[in-house]
Design a protein around this motif. Structure first.
Motif, short mmCIF file in Angstrom:
data_model
loop_
_atom_site.label_atom_id
_atom_site.label_comp_id
_atom_site.label_asym_id
_atom_site.label_seq_id
_atom_site.Cartn_x
_atom_site.Cartn_y
_atom_site.Cartn_z
N LYS A 1 26.52 91.10 90.05
CA LYS A 1 26.50 90.93 91.50
C LYS A 1 26.81 92.24 92.20
O LYS A 1 26.26 92.54 93.24
CB LYS A 1 27.48 89.84 91.94
CG LYS A 1 27.00 88.45 91.61
CD LYS A 1 27.92 87.40 92.17
CE LYS A 1 27.36 86.02 91.82
NZ LYS A 1 28.15 84.96 92.40
N THR A 2 27.70 93.05 91.60
CA THR A 2 28.05 94.34 92.19
C THR A 2 26.82 95.24 92.22
O THR A 2 26.57 95.92 93.21
CB THR A 2 29.18 95.01 91.39
OG1 THR A 2 30.30 94.12 91.36
CG2 THR A 2 29.60 96.32 92.01
N LEU A 3 26.05 95.26 91.15
CA LEU A 3 24.85 96.08 91.10
C LEU A 3 23.86 95.61 92.15
O LEU A 3 23.24 96.43 92.84
CB LEU A 3 24.21 96.04 89.70
CG LEU A 3 22.93 96.84 89.53
CD1 LEU A 3 23.16 98.30 89.87
CD2 LEU A 3 22.40 96.68 88.11
N PRO B 1 10.89 86.83 95.99
CA PRO B 1 11.99 86.02 95.44
C PRO B 1 12.62 86.66 94.20
O PRO B 1 13.84 86.59 94.02
CB PRO B 1 11.33 84.69 95.10
CG PRO B 1 10.14 84.60 96.00
CD PRO B 1 9.66 86.02 96.14
N ALA B 2 11.82 87.30 93.37
CA ALA B 2 12.36 87.95 92.17
C ALA B 2 13.29 89.10 92.57
O ALA B 2 14.38 89.26 92.00
CB ALA B 2 11.24 88.48 91.28
N PHE B 3 12.87 89.87 93.58
CA PHE B 3 13.73 90.96 94.03
C PHE B 3 14.99 90.41 94.70
O PHE B 3 16.08 90.95 94.51
CB PHE B 3 12.99 91.90 94.98
CG PHE B 3 13.86 93.02 95.45
CD1 PHE B 3 14.24 94.03 94.58
CD2 PHE B 3 14.36 93.05 96.74
CE1 PHE B 3 15.08 95.06 94.99
CE2 PHE B 3 15.20 94.06 97.17
CZ PHE B 3 15.56 95.08 96.29
N SER B 4 14.84 89.35 95.46
CA SER B 4 16.00 88.73 96.11
C SER B 4 17.03 88.30 95.07
O SER B 4 18.23 88.45 95.26
CB SER B 4 15.55 87.54 96.95
OG SER B 4 16.66 86.91 97.54
N LYS B 5 16.55 87.77 93.96
CA LYS B 5 17.44 87.33 92.88
C LYS B 5 18.16 88.52 92.24
O LYS B 5 19.31 88.40 91.81
CB LYS B 5 16.67 86.55 91.82
CG LYS B 5 16.25 85.17 92.30
CD LYS B 5 15.44 84.45 91.25
CE LYS B 5 14.98 83.10 91.79
NZ LYS B 5 14.12 82.40 90.81
N GLU C 1 19.02 91.27 93.95
CA GLU C 1 20.03 91.66 94.93
C GLU C 1 21.22 90.69 94.97
O GLU C 1 22.35 91.12 95.20
CB GLU C 1 19.43 91.76 96.34
CG GLU C 1 18.70 93.04 96.61
CD GLU C 1 18.38 93.25 98.07
OE1 GLU C 1 18.03 94.38 98.43
OE2 GLU C 1 18.46 92.29 98.87
N THR C 2 20.95 89.44 94.77
CA THR C 2 22.04 88.45 94.82
C THR C 2 22.77 88.32 93.48
O THR C 2 23.79 87.65 93.41
CB THR C 2 21.51 87.07 95.24
OG1 THR C 2 20.48 86.68 94.35
CG2 THR C 2 21.01 87.08 96.67
N GLY C 3 22.24 88.96 92.44
CA GLY C 3 22.89 88.92 91.14
C GLY C 3 22.54 87.71 90.31
O GLY C 3 23.13 87.48 89.26
N ILE C 4 21.58 86.92 90.78
CA ILE C 4 21.17 85.74 90.04
C ILE C 4 20.43 86.15 88.76
O ILE C 4 20.59 85.55 87.71
CB ILE C 4 20.28 84.82 90.91
CG1 ILE C 4 21.11 84.26 92.07
CG2 ILE C 4 19.65 83.72 90.09
CD1 ILE C 4 20.30 83.52 93.11
#
Length: 114
Positions: free
Chosen positions: A2-4, A31-35, A37-40
């Protein structure tokens, strides 16, 4: 991770890029990029290298990126630019003085020759 993701989001914001722009540059879906950024989603090494290149840094810099350090670096750069600007202002003032002196000298010669 998540920090990254937060670091990547911060870097994206600093560049003024949208998630869509970065996703296109990375050739992935929004959506893949959003995941990312959110650390998912965990980032593999090749994707990490791709992101580092996009932000013009090494993988190590990306992994160790620290907002405080970046702010200090920016502050230092601003200080250097400010010093250069002040030096230039001093040069301009000195040149203005010389122009005035030359103008006065020419004026006095013109008066003396009249």
């Amino acid at each position: 991770m998540k920090t990254l993701g937060k670091k990547i989001r911060l870097l994206r914001h600093q560049k003024g890029w949208s998630q869509e722009e970065v996703a296109k540059r990375l050739d992935i879906s929004i959506p893949a990029f959003s995941k990312i950024e959110t650390g998912i989603t965990d980032i593999n090494l090749s994707r990490l290298e791709q992101i580092a290149v996009l932000f013009e840094m090494s993988v190590v810099q990306l992994l160790t990126y620290n907002e405080v350090e970046q702010d200090q670096k920016i502050a230092s750069e601003l200080e250097n630019v400010n010093k250069k600007l002040m030096d230039r202002e001093t040069e301009v003032i000195d040149l203005q003085k010389k122009v005035i002196e030359l103008f006065e000298e020419l004026r006095h010669k013109k008066v003396a020759n009249a």
